[in-house]
Scaffold this motif. Structure first.
Motif, PDB file in Angstrom:
ATOM      1  N   ASN A   1      29.022  13.430 -14.269  1.00  0.00           N
ATOM      2  CA  ASN A   1      29.391  12.721 -15.499  1.00  0.00           C
ATOM      3  C   ASN A   1      28.556  13.202 -16.698  1.00  0.00           C
ATOM      4  OD1 ASN A   1      29.247  10.594 -17.527  1.00  0.00           O
ATOM      5  ND2 ASN A   1      30.274   9.271 -16.057  1.00  0.00           N
ATOM      6  N   THR A   2      29.225  13.765 -17.720  1.00  0.00           N
ATOM      7  CA  THR A   2      28.508  14.358 -18.859  1.00  0.00           C
ATOM      8  C   THR A   2      27.706  13.323 -19.639  1.00  0.00           C
ATOM      9  OG1 THR A   2      30.248  16.026 -19.096  1.00  0.00           O
ATOM     10  CG2 THR A   2      28.750  15.736 -20.954  1.00  0.00           C
TER      11      THR A   2
ATOM     12  N   LYS B   1      24.926  21.630 -17.764  1.00  0.00           N
ATOM     13  CA  LYS B   1      26.079  20.875 -17.283  1.00  0.00           C
ATOM     14  C   LYS B   1      27.150  21.843 -16.797  1.00  0.00           C
ATOM     15  CE  LYS B   1      29.175  17.548 -16.781  1.00  0.00           C
ATOM     16  NZ  LYS B   1      30.240  18.379 -16.178  1.00  0.00           N
ATOM     17  N   SER B   2      27.433  21.790 -15.500  1.00  0.00           N
ATOM     18  CA  SER B   2      28.520  22.574 -14.933  1.00  0.00           C
ATOM     19  C   SER B   2      29.810  21.776 -15.044  1.00  0.00           C
ATOM     20  CB  SER B   2      28.223  22.887 -13.461  1.00  0.00           C
ATOM     21  OG  SER B   2      29.339  23.499 -12.838  1.00  0.00           O
ATOM     22  N   HIS B   3      30.925  22.444 -15.267  1.00  0.00           N
ATOM     23  CA  HIS B   3      32.211  21.755 -15.332  1.00  0.00           C
ATOM     24  C   HIS B   3      32.491  21.094 -13.986  1.00  0.00           C
ATOM     25  CE1 HIS B   3      36.350  20.847 -16.304  1.00  0.00           C
ATOM     26  NE2 HIS B   3      36.212  21.391 -17.496  1.00  0.00           N
ATOM     27  N   GLY B   4      32.980  19.861 -14.024  1.00  0.00           N
ATOM     28  CA  GLY B   4      33.222  19.129 -12.783  1.00  0.00           C
ATOM     29  C   GLY B   4      34.174  19.824 -11.836  1.00  0.00           C
ATOM     30  N   SER B   5      35.133  20.576 -12.367  1.00  0.00           N
ATOM     31  CA  SER B   5      36.127  21.251 -11.539  1.00  0.00           C
ATOM     32  C   SER B   5      35.754  22.695 -11.212  1.00  0.00           C
ATOM     33  CB  SER B   5      37.491  21.236 -12.239  1.00  0.00           C
ATOM     34  OG  SER B   5      37.428  21.939 -13.476  1.00  0.00           O
TER      35      SER B   5
ATOM     36  N   LEU C   1      28.366  24.537 -30.657  1.00  0.00           N
ATOM     37  CA  LEU C   1      27.707  23.255 -30.514  1.00  0.00           C
ATOM     38  C   LEU C   1      27.928  22.425 -31.779  1.00  0.00           C
ATOM     39  CD1 LEU C   1      23.833  23.659 -30.993  1.00  0.00           C
ATOM     40  CD2 LEU C   1      25.482  25.296 -31.863  1.00  0.00           C
ATOM     41  N   ASP C   2      27.981  21.154 -31.688  1.00  0.00           N
ATOM     42  CA  ASP C   2      27.861  20.255 -30.553  1.00  0.00           C
ATOM     43  C   ASP C   2      29.254  20.043 -29.945  1.00  0.00           C
ATOM     44  OD1 ASP C   2      26.882  18.242 -28.802  1.00  0.00           O
ATOM     45  OD2 ASP C   2      27.250  16.729 -30.315  1.00  0.00           O
ATOM     46  N   LEU C   3      29.308  19.854 -28.628  1.00  0.00           N
ATOM     47  CA  LEU C   3      30.588  19.725 -27.950  1.00  0.00           C
ATOM     48  C   LEU C   3      30.823  18.331 -27.380  1.00  0.00           C
ATOM     49  CD1 LEU C   3      30.722  23.195 -26.174  1.00  0.00           C
ATOM     50  CD2 LEU C   3      31.835  22.481 -28.292  1.00  0.00           C
ATOM     51  N   GLY C   4      30.125  17.349 -27.901  1.00  0.00           N
ATOM     52  CA  GLY C   4      30.402  15.993 -27.464  1.00  0.00           C
ATOM     53  C   GLY C   4      29.211  15.070 -27.325  1.00  0.00           C
TER      54      GLY C   4
ATOM     55  N   GLU D   1      31.845   6.475 -14.614  1.00  0.00           N
ATOM     56  CA  GLU D   1      30.830   5.432 -14.765  1.00  0.00           C
ATOM     57  C   GLU D   1      30.246   5.444 -16.171  1.00  0.00           C
ATOM     58  OE1 GLU D   1      26.693   4.090 -12.470  1.00  0.00           O
ATOM     59  OE2 GLU D   1      28.115   5.442 -11.508  1.00  0.00           O
ATOM     60  N   LEU D   2      30.041   4.280 -16.734  1.00  0.00           N
ATOM     61  CA  LEU D   2      29.451   4.184 -18.062  1.00  0.00           C
ATOM     62  C   LEU D   2      28.017   4.718 -18.042  1.00  0.00           C
ATOM     63  CD1 LEU D   2      30.624   0.623 -19.194  1.00  0.00           C
ATOM     64  CD2 LEU D   2      31.453   2.839 -20.043  1.00  0.00           C
ATOM     65  N   PRO D   3      27.638   5.517 -19.044  1.00  0.00           N
ATOM     66  CA  PRO D   3      26.274   6.044 -19.086  1.00  0.00           C
ATOM     67  C   PRO D   3      25.208   4.955 -19.010  1.00  0.00           C
ATOM     68  CG  PRO D   3      27.639   7.183 -20.670  1.00  0.00           C
ATOM     69  CD  PRO D   3      28.469   6.057 -20.129  1.00  0.00           C
ATOM     70  N   SER D   4      25.449   3.816 -19.653  1.00  0.00           N
ATOM     71  CA  SER D   4      24.469   2.730 -19.639  1.00  0.00           C
ATOM     72  C   SER D   4      24.237   2.218 -18.217  1.00  0.00           C
ATOM     73  CB  SER D   4      24.930   1.579 -20.531  1.00  0.00           C
ATOM     74  OG  SER D   4      26.212   1.113 -20.141  1.00  0.00           O
TER      75      SER D   4
END
Length: 345
Positions: free
Chosen positions: A106-107, A301-305, A144-147, A72-75
């Motif tokens: 979603n990050t 933020k935990s990894h989704g997997s 950091l920064d990672l995204g 999903e788009l952040p916006s």
């Protein structure tokens, strides 16, 4: 350890409620003072809690069935912040109902919601996404920064260095973390103008709680030769995924090699203690939990997997940052920039 409770987005992550609750329960078995606000579908959360009796008295449920989609788009997700499990978990930190929030969702959406709800610290231009990566030594390296920020100027990189060093002091115990900028070479003339300007300012600075040691190339990130690696989010995300991909490549290569023949299988049994150690060191679940540094609150933020062990580690990262008061520590350290006269030309 007595801490404010941690809000867990129970609907986030690839497997959702079961793994998120199981991870929280594992963290509580390790630290029985942990308290949780579990945000998500009440029926599913209660069913998951039934298999973890010790969690019932340590948890409150905030019912919510709306979930942010992985793509999903952040916006769009931001417009539903008040109705989704992710948004409500972050809002609990804003309202003081929780000390930190943990989500495997979603990050981009998590960053957008966190920035809107918690705001960036005064004197800081942008928050950054930081994570711990394994090294050949006993200490992890903060990167950091990672995204969170695709493009960064010299001032951003200087601020990231300050935040990364503050985080590193918590996880390594070093009073002056060895800090370097990610670059394509170690010579002073290498890199973009912004990287060179940031390096010049950090070299000239006195009074900062770090030892700035110049540049590091991507192939040296995991050598244990520095404690903090600083970069823009575009380069950092690429480097991180390359490292993760290389780790999976090595483990898959070993698996294929050890199952290729009877002799290989016998060799595997002989070398199993060493391969188990390697697998443990490369398992991303053992280093799970990226942090949005620079916000007026703690969001992990935990990894989704991530599996339950990975979620438990993310919860423990949040707890450790609360215990060491990372938010106020960064605020104090940011003040050192002005006191030290650090400016990027």
């Amino acid at each position: 350890m007595s801490l404010p409770r941690i809000a867990v987005d129970a609907m986030g992550g690839d497997e959702g409620v079961r793994v998120m609750v199981e991870g929280a329960a594992l963290a509580r078995r390790r630290h029985d003072k942990f308290q949780f606000l579990l945000v998500g579908d009440e029926t599913r959360i209660k069913a998951a809690l039934d298999t973890h009796p010790g969690m019932a008295g340590a948890s409150e449920i905030l019912h919510c069935t709306d979930v942010v989609g992985g793509d999903e788009l952040p916006s769009r997700a931001l417009r539903r912040a008040k109705t989704t499990s992710m948004g409500l978990a972050v809002n609990a930190v804003k309202q003081g109902d929780a000390g930190a929030a943990v989500s495997g969702g979603n990050t981009g959406a998590l960053m957008a919601m966190s920035k809107l709800a918690l705001r960036t610290m005064p004197g800081l231009d942008r928050p950054a996404l930081a994570a711990l990566l394994p090294t050949l030594t006993d200490d992890d390296v903060v990167m950091l920064d990672l995204g969170a920020n695709r493009e960064c100027d010299a001032r951003n990189l200087i601020q990231f260095a300050i935040m990364g060093a503050a985080y590193s002091r918590i996880v390594t115990g070093r009073e002056r973390p060895r800090t370097r900028l990610l670059n394509i070479g170690t010579e002073e003339t290498k890199g973009t103008e912004d990287i060179q300007a940031a390096a010049e300012a950090l070299r000239a600075a006195t009074g900062l709680a770090m030892d700035f040691e110049g540049y590091v190339e991507a192939d040296k990130i995991n050598r244990g030769e520095c404690d903090v690696v600083v970069c823009d989010g575009f380069s950092g995300n690429i480097a991180l995924k390359a490292i993760e991909g290389a780790a999976r490549f090595v483990t898959d290569l070993l698996r294929n090699a050890f199952t290729s023949s009877l002799r290989s299988k016998i060799g595997f049994l002989v070398s199993r203690p060493a391969t188990d150690l390697l697998r443990h060191h490369l398992d991303p679940n053992n280093h799970n939990g990226a942090v949005f540094l620079g916000l007026n609150g703690v969001v992990v933020k935990s990894h989704g997997s991530a599996n339950a062990k990975g979620v438990a580690n993310a919860v423990e990262v949040a707890a450790r940052l609360l215990e060491d008061d990372i938010t106020n520590r960064i605020k104090r350290d940011l003040g050192e920039i002005e006191a030290a006269g650090v400016t990027a030309k």
